[in-house]
Scaffold this active site. Structure first.
Site, PDB file in Angstrom:
ATOM      1  N   SER A 185     -11.239  -0.874  -1.394  1.00  0.00           N
ATOM      2  CA  SER A 185     -10.004  -0.916  -0.608  1.00  0.00           C
ATOM      3  C   SER A 185     -10.214  -1.641   0.712  1.00  0.00           C
ATOM      4  O   SER A 185      -9.303  -2.294   1.224  1.00  0.00           O
ATOM      5  CB  SER A 185      -9.512   0.503  -0.299  1.00  0.00           C
ATOM      6  OG  SER A 185      -8.865   1.070  -1.401  1.00  0.00           O
ATOM      7  N   HIS A 236      -4.035   5.199   4.205  1.00  0.00           N
ATOM      8  CA  HIS A 236      -4.748   4.167   3.458  1.00  0.00           C
ATOM      9  C   HIS A 236      -4.254   2.781   3.840  1.00  0.00           C
ATOM     10  O   HIS A 236      -5.042   1.870   4.127  1.00  0.00           O
ATOM     11  CB  HIS A 236      -4.558   4.406   1.957  1.00  0.00           C
ATOM     12  CG  HIS A 236      -5.399   3.536   1.082  1.00  0.00           C
ATOM     13  ND1 HIS A 236      -4.947   2.357   0.521  1.00  0.00           N
ATOM     14  CD2 HIS A 236      -6.677   3.670   0.658  1.00  0.00           C
ATOM     15  CE1 HIS A 236      -5.897   1.809  -0.206  1.00  0.00           C
ATOM     16  NE2 HIS A 236      -6.971   2.592  -0.136  1.00  0.00           N
ATOM     17  N   ASP A 273       0.826  -1.198   0.000  1.00  0.00           N
ATOM     18  CA  ASP A 273       0.000   0.000   0.000  1.00  0.00           C
ATOM     19  C   ASP A 273       0.863   1.252   0.000  1.00  0.00           C
ATOM     20  O   ASP A 273       1.848   1.304  -0.756  1.00  0.00           O
ATOM     21  CB  ASP A 273      -0.966  -0.033   1.200  1.00  0.00           C
ATOM     22  CG  ASP A 273      -2.300   0.609   0.872  1.00  0.00           C
ATOM     23  OD1 ASP A 273      -2.379   1.851   0.984  1.00  0.00           O
ATOM     24  OD2 ASP A 273      -3.236  -0.117   0.494  1.00  0.00           O
TER      25      ASP A 273
END
Length: 914
Positions: A446, A276, A249
């Site tokens: 995600s 994230h 990521d």
């Protein structure tokens, strides 16, 4: 789609060119037509007149020739083996009996004729270029001034330095070289594509991958992962222990105590706005140490963290998967849209075949509403990134907590009509980890993908415990996931939900019950497996799944080995698998699945409702196996219960304010659902509400009561199910705080909870929050190490053993290093300064001695690291007695705490046992 007939480049032989066109016209639209990218190609039947000297220089590489070879029919396994034994390399398959090949320059034409070859042609440069390059579709990310940035794949018959040196003579520079790979990123002049594509060593050239974009926008119960990790005595404890999970990521993750002791990779020393990866990691592997409500799927897995690199060839990723540290990867990033079968797709499929225990999990993307060129408008064919188009990977759709599809979730099909996404998971509105021991609201595909990655890690552990620690092949794990998923949307698979909503519990039971088998099949052969279906089965599902060889970039379809599944029931009736209509039209794409032969996907499922009891024959045929033999798995799901309550199912601690979502599985039920709860182990029942026949969850406003005998019951017509065991409903302890912290002890207090009999104090251990002390009071003092310089986390649970209830653990609180209200002991300096404990370390006995006898009472207590008292000795100062001797011979090696109390005042020392 364009029609193309070989070929238009310069030849050594004009007669050969005329012959090619003649054969092409004669065989137009025959069964030997192949599709490559957006063009149909007619292969000439030229084997009877073919000579190697007709090949151009651009097809001559080292001591051999590169080209396309087509057989009259897919060669048998014996022919495939014969070619390999003679050094004739069938590099990769292009549908309709055609391969990319490299043959030695002395290869006998008669050998080829005698073994079924129909056509041999060189590969024209245009077919080495991706569709975007041919059509001039170059995004601004792939331009560098007047130059293009491309990825070149070269043949392994030459080394990288030769390629790089030759490229330099053409004013082409290397942007990125990947160790252990034949891919190179290049910066090339915009007028050299034709020259580049005609170099003999060039296998494929495509536009460099589009920029990486994160797919951002209370998964344990909807995924049924709670049934694998119950966190209750006697319950399942499948946390992904022993499994490596990889978050690819935005770089460093944490720090966060939810990854305590299991985090491998860079940490964020301070919040930097890039969270994230933190959210993705928490859903995969968060332990819920800070807040037990926010536990992830695989809370015992080893979490590895690296920066996302679109090529999947970065050193960190390759090293971790090659050395076996990581089994399950997650990438929640997009790179373009409906990218087709690219070199990156080929990479991830190849990695899975090279390392059969490796599973790649991806987000499907949040690009629904974007027209990505599939031909059916903006609601179809918008899966993002070539890696997600892989056959051996998992692409995940995004659902709300109630199972409804999020409108932005990307939809299939894949570029060639295959089923994508593969499966669905809850992603929208998740609460997951953030930097510096905080949480964030997280969503999009995600968040759905790491749910599948974490569940997969749980299933790896299930398999390992059933098979003496051996790792499963990812093909089996993926097959189990797909075959046991809860059907959502249209009946059967579809291009929105894939095969349905993940059901971790059913997948685990399939593995535990050994409801799978594996075998191998070759071209044209059939294997028959017999499986018994018991009486009173409401639904049976048979699935064949295989990890397919990587396809040639640009091939359409991408399927290489095509196996067929046919099921014959005890009455000799035959059943064919689900098939979808992938015609690029919105109506066709949204039509429910029918049954028939499937020649696109590397999985096929036959589903039978209310099957007759008896033996079922499962025929697996190698319909087209050009690169064989092919290994496969058959998995089968036998559902005997029409209705199964999955949450709350027993042992949970529910807060008696707010709401919880009740979940259940329903198979072949038609009536609405009645939901009830009991607070007295089923003696009396209270109505919760009614749910429609089409849903499998309900939002319950939990009553403001206290009970250790709570149950939930669900009923639909003649079918009913109740929680397997009782669960707790209670309040939560308040006012938890550290009121004194000394060098070796800490005192924690809280507000009394009505009717609580005992309280458990938790502190953060090596990996998890652990009980370090129990009391009936509202405060407790426990040993700590170096209170002046060490942080510690703590939380409290209240219990009533008589009534059988316990509360949810409080959110953990942090005491930062430093003493708190720790006054001097008040003992005489001479007494305090002359306490001797020896030997230390000790193994048999330890003696506590005081030189001063000016006291009336002397007590010594030994406590272990969990706060449990092991031994107490009292001595009175009579006749000068000032020693206490303790027997420690039965103690395990480790650290202990010795408290010496003198006339009501105390000090604590550390004792090491060896």
């Amino acid at each position: 789609m364009k029609n193309f007939t070989f070929f238009s480049i310069n030849r050594k032989s004009v007669s050969f060119l005329v012959m090619i066109f003649a054969f092409a016209l004669a065989s137009a639209q025959n069964s030997y037509t192949i599709t490559f990218q957006d063009e149909t190609i007619e292969m000439p039947e030229n084997i009877d007149t073919f000579q190697w000297n007709q090949f151009p220089e651009s097809a001559h590489l080292r001591d051999g020739y590169i080209g396309w070879v087509q057989f009259y029919e897919t060669p048998s396994q014996s022919v495939q083996d014969l070619f390999a034994a003679n050094g004739l390399d069938l590099i990769s398959y292009i549908p309709h009996h055609t391969y990319l090949f490299r043959f030695p320059e002395n290869t006998s034409i008669s050998f080829l004729q005698n073994n079924g070859v129909r056509s041999i042609v060189p590969v024209e440069g245009r077919f080495k270029l991706s569709q975007d390059l041919k059509n001039g579709n170059i995004g601004n990310w792939a331009t560098d001034g007047e130059n293009y940035v491309v990825t070149l794949q070269y043949y392994p018959y030459v080394d990288a330095q030769f390629v790089i040196a030759d490229l330099a003579t053409q004013q082409i520079s290397v942007k990125q070289q990947y160790a252990g790979s034949n891919n190179i990123d290049l910066v090339i002049p915009n007028d050299c594509l034709e020259t580049l594509s005609n170099q003999p060593y060039v296998k494929w050239v495509e536009v460099i991958v589009a920029p990486s974009v994160p797919d951002s926008e209370k998964g344990r119960t909807i995924h049924r992962a709670n049934l694998l990790d119950t966190q209750t005595p006697g319950g399942n404890n499948f946390t992904g222990l022993g499994v490596g999970t990889l978050c690819r990521d935005d770089g460093p993750v944490g720090p966060h105590i939810d990854f305590q002791g299991r985090h491998n990779g860079p940490l964020n020393p301070i919040a930097n706005g890039s969270s994230h990866g933190d959210g993705v990691s928490g859903i995969i592997a968060g332990a819920g140490n800070l807040n037990p409500n926010n536990r992830g799927m695989a809370a015992g897995s080893d979490l590895y963290v690296v920066q996302y690199v679109a090529s999947f060839l970065d050193t960190n990723t390759v090293t971790l998967i090659n050395n076996g540290d990581v089994q399950v990867t997650n990438s929640s990033y997009s790179n373009g849209c409906n990218a087709g079968y690219t070199s990156i797709t080929q990479t991830v499929d190849t990695q899975t075949n090279t390392i059969p225990t490796l599973l790649h999990v991806f987000s499907a993307g949040n690009s629904n509403g974007l027209n990505c060129g599939y031909g059916a408008g903006s609601q179809w064919g918008n899966i993002t990134g070539g890696h997600k188009q892989g056959k051996n990977v998992i692409a995940t759709a995004n659902l709300f907590e109630d199972g409804v599809l999020v409108s932005s979730s990307s939809r299939g099909p894949a570029h060639d009509g295959r089923i994508k996404p593969d499966i669905s998971a809850h992603g929208q509105g998740q609460i997951s980890t953030n930097q510096n021991n905080t949480y964030q609201t997280f969503g999009g595909t995600s968040a759905a993908a790491p749910g599948i990655a974490g569940v997969s890690a749980q299933l790896y552990q299930v398999y390992m415990e059933e098979n003496a620690g051996a790792l499963p092949e990812s093909a089996l794990i993926k097959a189990a996931l797909l075959n046991t998923a809860n059907d959502m949307g249209n009946v059967g698979p579809d291009f929105k939900f894939g095969w349905g909503l993940v059901n971790a519990n059913r997948a685990a039971l399939l593995l535990q019950d050994d409801r799978y088998l594996s075998s191998t099949v070759a071209q044209g052969l059939t294997n028959t497996h017999t499986i018994n279906v018991p009486a009173n089965t409401t639904q049976v599902r048979f699935m064949v799944y295989w990890s397919d060889p990587a396809a040639t970039p640009g091939a359409d379809p991408a399927l290489v080995n095509d196996l067929d599944l046919v099921v014959t029931d005890p009455s000799s009736g035959t059943h064919l698998p689900w098939v979808l209509d992938h015609t690029p039209n919105p109506v066709n794409l949204d039509t429910p699945a029918t049954t028939g032969p499937d020649h696109l996907n590397n999985m096929e499922q036959v589903l039978i409702n209310n099957p007759a009891a008896g033996d079922y024959d499962i025929d697996i045929t190698g319909f087209n196996v050009p690169i064989g033999p092919q290994d496969y798995y058959v998995v089968y799901e036998i559902i005997t219960d029409n209705l199964v309550l999955t949450y709350p199912n027993g042992g949970e601690a529910l807060l008696n304010v707010g709401t919880h979502i009740i979940h259940w599985d329903a198979t072949n039920t038609t009536g609405n659902f009645l939901l009830e709860y009991s607070l007295d182990n089923g003696s009396t029942w209270n109505t919760i509400g009614n749910a429609a026949s089409t849903v499998t969850n309900f939002e319950w406003s939990v009553p403001n009561d206290v009970s250790g005998e709570a149950l939930v019951r669900i009923t639909s017509g003649a079918f009913s199910d109740t929680s397997d065991d009782v669960f707790s409903i209670a309040g939560i302890v308040g006012g938890v705080s550290a009121i004194q912290v000394c060098e070796t002890t800490a005192t924690i207090s809280w507000i009394a909870l009505p009717d609580a009999e005992e309280y458990d104090l938790y502190m953060l251990g090596d990996e998890y929050m652990e009980i370090v002390g129990t009391t009936t009071d509202t405060e407790i003092t426990v040993p700590i190490v170096d209170g002046e310089n060490t942080d510690f986390w703590y939380a409290v649970v209240a219990r009533n053993t008589t009534e059988g209830w316990r509360t949810l653990r409080t959110v953990a609180r942090l005491h930062s290093s430093g003493l708190l209200d720790c006054d001097p002991l008040g003992l005489d300096d001479i007494v305090l300064g002359n306490i001797v404990m020896s030997p230390n370390p000790a193994s048999d006995q330890v003696t506590i001695s005081l030189s001063d006898t000016n006291f009336s009472n002397f007590e010594v207590t030994i406590v272990n690291s969990l706060g449990q008292t092991l031994q107490t000795v009292n001595e009175r100062a009579l006749n000068g007695t000032s020693e206490a001797t303790l027997d420690v011979s039965s103690y395990r090696t480790g650290l202990y705490f010795v408290t010496i109390e003198i006339d009501g005042q105390s000090t604590t020392k550390k004792l090491v046992i060896r």
